[in-house]
Design a protein around this motif. Structure first.
Motif, PDB file in Angstrom:
ATOM      1  N   ILE A 189       0.845  -1.204   0.000  1.00 18.91           N
ATOM      2  CA  ILE A 189       0.000   0.000   0.000  1.00 18.91           C
ATOM      3  C   ILE A 189       0.879   1.253   0.000  1.00 18.91           C
ATOM      4  O   ILE A 189       0.576   2.240  -0.675  1.00 18.91           O
ATOM      5  N   HIS A 199      -5.275   7.924   2.330  1.00 17.60           N
ATOM      6  CA  HIS A 199      -5.848   7.788   0.981  1.00 17.60           C
ATOM      7  C   HIS A 199      -6.961   8.828   0.918  1.00 17.60           C
ATOM      8  O   HIS A 199      -7.952   8.727   1.635  1.00 17.60           O
ATOM      9  N   GLU A 241      -9.088   0.065  -8.081  1.00 13.84           N
ATOM     10  CA  GLU A 241      -9.846  -0.024  -6.830  1.00 13.84           C
ATOM     11  C   GLU A 241     -11.289  -0.366  -7.166  1.00 13.84           C
ATOM     12  O   GLU A 241     -11.910   0.295  -7.992  1.00 13.84           O
TER      13      GLU A 241
END
Length: 177
Positions: A39, A80, A155
């Motif tokens: 990530i 994020h 995503e």
């Protein structure tokens, strides 16, 4: 004698405290640590059009979304921020031997999810643990990150509307910076 007893108690206390802290940390090389490190490689600025399968939300289809990802808190968190007209924040962090995330939804809830890494290590699937806060508009209930390469990731998010109807959102992100 009192000094010796105090020193002994202090040493034992320090050892117990150190042992307790070390057992709470993720094991180096664990799946959670590897997933968290993956990530972190997404830090940067991204853009993708959003696509949904819900007729009510289809007016958003094709609209470019901006995404900023940054490593924070001395490497202990990844922020994020998806621009949906205002930043929608998700925070990734290690919780013992699990990669967790909390999504701070603009609908007023905070879904907490935990990752399940894939065998190839390039797909992270997040399953819902709980979603505290308002559920009047629904909540994010599932997420999948597919890492294609350093400049491309996908995503896929699932949103559960009131009454249980599922809406799927898909964003094929390309790195801008």
């Amino acid at each position: 004698m009192k000094i010796l007893r105090f020193v002994s108690i202090a040493i034992v206390s320090a050892c117990v405290l150190a042992h307790g802290q070390s057992s709470a940390k993720p094991v180096t090389g664990s799946d959670a640590q590897k997933s968290f490190d993956l990530i972190k490689t997404l830090a940067g600025t991204w853009q993708a059009p959003i696509m949904t399968d819900d007729p009510e939300w289809s007016k958003s289809n094709g609209i470019p979304m901006s995404l900023s990802i940054r490593v924070a808190s001395h490497g202990n968190a990844v922020i994020h921020e998806l621009d949906t007209g205002g930043p929608e924040v998700t925070v990734f962090y290690l919780d013992s031997d699990r990669l967790s995330m909390i999504h701070y939804c603009d609908f007023g809830n905070r879904p907490h999810m935990v990752a399940r890494p894939s065998a190839d290590g390039k797909v992270l699937e997040f399953d819902l643990v709980d979603a505290p806060g308002s559920d009047q508009m629904g909540h994010v209930s599932h997420g999948v990150f597919t890492i294609i390469d350093a400049n491309h990731h996908i995503e896929d998010w699932t949103f559960t509307k009131p009454g249980g109807k599922l809406v799927h959102g898909h964003m094929d992100f390309k790195r801008v910076q």
